[in-house]
Design an enzyme around this catalytic site. Structure first.
Site: not given
Length: 214
Positions: A112, A87, A42, A138
Site C-alpha cells: 500500500h 512487488q 500481491i 486500499d
C-alpha cells in the site's frame, strides 16, 4: 458462485477484507469464474484470500500470491502458488510472469506504499492479458503520509489515476495529451471507495452515427 457467502462461511485461513469491496470484486472478476484464469494477488495476508479466490474461480484457476515475507510460502496448496519477493522489483516480477504466464487478473493488496504501487502497476499492467483486469485496493493510503500519500500530493497513485483519465481520452484532447500505450490498450477505468480498476481492451474505430428521422 457468489463471493460474499464464501467469505462469510470461511473456515480456512484468516481473510481480512473490507465489506464494500465485494460488489466490485464480483462486478469485475465474475467473467473468469470456471475459466482457466491466472489470478495474481500481491500481498498474501494470512493466506485466507488465496483460498477464497481458489474456491471462487474454480478448479481451472491458477492462484499466484506474492509477498515479501518468507513465511507466506506455507500458504501453498493445490492450485495456490506463492513466490517471495519485492512487488516493486521488476526482475522478481519478470520471473513470476516467466513461470506462470500472462495474468488475466492482478489484485494489488500489497504494501500500500505509493512508490510500490506505481512501480508494480508500471511493470505489470502492460503485461496482463489483452482483456485483463488490474485492481488496486486500499487506496485510502494514498491520503496517508506514512504510506507516501497526502491529499493532492504529487506522486500518489490517486494523482496518477487522475492523469490516466486524461490519457484514456487523449485522442480527444486536440494534442494536449499524447496518446500512449495505456490510451490504446485500456477500455475503461472504474473508481470505488479505496479502489481503482483498469480493464484492458480497445474500442476499435470510433464513430458517432446518426440513426432515425427528425
Amino acid at each position: 458462485m457468489a463471493l460474499w457467502p464464501l467469505f462469510l462461511n470461511n473456515q480456512g485461513r484468516l481473510i481480512h477484507k473490507w465489506k464494500h469491496y465485494f460488489p466490485a470484486y464480483e462486478r469485475h472478476f465474475h467473467r473468469y469464474v470456471t475459466r482457466p484464469v491466472t489470478f495474481l494477488e500481491i500481498g498474501c495476508g494470512e493466506g485466507g484470500s488465496l483460498q477464497m479466490w481458489k474456491q471462487y474461480f474454480g478448479p481451472l484457476a491458477t492462484i499466484v500470491g506474492i509477498d515479501i515475507r518468507p513465511e507466506c510460502s506455507a500458504f501453498e496448496e493445490d492450485q495456490i502458488h506463492v513466490r517471495i519477493g519485492d512487488q516493486s522489483d521488476e526482475t522478481f516480477l519478470k520471473a513470476v510472469l516467466s513461470e506462470f504466464g500472462t495474468p488475466h487478473v492482478v489484485l494489488d493488496d500489497g504494501s500500500h506504499i505509493m512508490e510500490h504501487i506505481a512501480a508494480t502497476f508500471g511493470y505489470l499492467y502492460p503485461r496482463i492479458a489483452d482483456d485483463g483486469v488490474y485492481m488496486v485496493e486500499d487506496l485510502h493510503t494514498a491520503y496517508w503520509e506514512e504510506y507516501g500519500g497526502g491529499y493532492a500530493r504529487p506522486g500518489t497513485f490517486i494523482e496518477q489515476c487522475k492523469h490516466l483519465v486524461d490519457e484514456l481520452n487523449a485522442e480527444h484532447t486536440r494534442g494536449a495529451v499524447e496518446e500512449t500505450h495505456f490510451s490504446k490498450t485500456t477500455l475503461s477505468m472504474h473508481f470505488y471507495d479505496s479502489i481503482a480498476v483498469f480493464e484492458r481492451g480497445a474500442t476499435g474505430t470510433k464513430f458517432a452515427p446518426q440513426i432515425g428521422t427528425r
